[in-house]
Design a protein around this motif. Structure first.
Motif, short mmCIF file in Angstrom:
data_model
loop_
_atom_site.label_atom_id
_atom_site.label_comp_id
_atom_site.label_asym_id
_atom_site.label_seq_id
_atom_site.Cartn_x
_atom_site.Cartn_y
_atom_site.Cartn_z
N GLY A 1 34.43 32.20 42.28
CA GLY A 1 34.38 33.64 42.07
C GLY A 1 35.75 34.30 42.18
N GLN A 2 36.59 33.78 43.09
CA GLN A 2 37.95 34.31 43.20
C GLN A 2 38.72 34.06 41.91
OE1 GLN A 2 39.67 32.49 46.67
NE2 GLN A 2 38.25 33.50 48.07
N TRP A 3 38.55 32.87 41.34
CA TRP A 3 39.21 32.56 40.07
C TRP A 3 38.70 33.47 38.95
CZ3 TRP A 3 38.27 26.62 40.66
CH2 TRP A 3 39.23 26.09 41.53
N MET A 4 37.38 33.58 38.85
CA MET A 4 36.79 34.41 37.79
C MET A 4 37.32 35.84 37.87
SD MET A 4 34.82 32.75 35.65
CE MET A 4 33.72 33.96 34.92
N ASN A 5 37.40 36.35 39.06
CA ASN A 5 37.87 37.73 39.24
C ASN A 5 39.38 37.85 39.14
OD1 ASN A 5 35.51 39.55 39.84
ND2 ASN A 5 35.09 37.86 41.24
N GLY A 6 40.11 36.80 39.52
CA GLY A 6 41.56 36.88 39.57
C GLY A 6 42.29 36.48 38.31
#
Length: 178
Positions: free
Chosen positions: A64-69
């Protein structure tokens, strides 16, 4: 491009994928996203992702951090406001815009969903890799990934993976490429 697809080619609104989830599939999607550093999305997929991913950080962790970042490049002629972090609107000459993205240093640029965009990318010869996660069912109706508007495109199979759920990932590149 990385797509969920029913055996009959349907890729629209893939709610039918949930019964086939597995740890193998999660590991595959994790590695796929880890090997990328940007997303290219059409309007419909962007709007769905932008509504969901910012609210899923706790339950999705690093993914999720990757998807958002990650930078998100959105192809749309109708959107004007992109509220999801690190989102950039691409308009105009699609071939030129994608060439600029491909020239940037970095890892893979992933396209999820975005059927209309993917069909345009295929017609322009801009898809470097076709990653098809084929689910063992016939959806029976919905938008098909490979519609009638596509021209003939020869592909070379470079890898297959089979999950215990019956899901198969077939990875192709345009014929003549490695």
């Amino acid at each position: 491009m990385s797509e969920f697809m029913a055996l009959d080619g349907v890729m629209e609104n893939p709610q039918w994928t949930f019964p086939y989830g597995s740890e193998e599939q999660e590991r595959f999607k994790y590695e796929e996203l880890r090997n990328a550093d940007a997303l290219l999305l059409g309007r419909v997929t962007y709007e769905g992702f932008a509504a969901a991913w910012p609210n899923m950080l706790e339950q999705t962790g690093e993914y999720g951090q990757w998807m958002n970042g990650y930078p998100k490049y959105v192809v749309s002629n109708t959107l004007s406001d992109l509220a999801w972090t690190r989102s950039t609107l691409l308009q105009g000459d699609l071939q030129a815009e994608i060439a600029k993205l491909k020239a940037l240093p970095g890892k893979d640029i992933l396209v999820f969903g975005s059927c209309t965009l993917v069909q345009s990318l295929i017609n322009l010869g801009l898809v470097d890799e076709y990653r098809l996660m084929v689910f063992p069912l016939l959806a029976g109706g919905g938008k098909r990934l490979f519609g009638d508007s596509l021209g003939k495109t020869e592909l070379k199979l470079i890898e297959t993976k089979r999950f215990s759920s019956g899901v198969v990932v077939a990875t192709y590149v345009p014929a003549g490429e490695q």
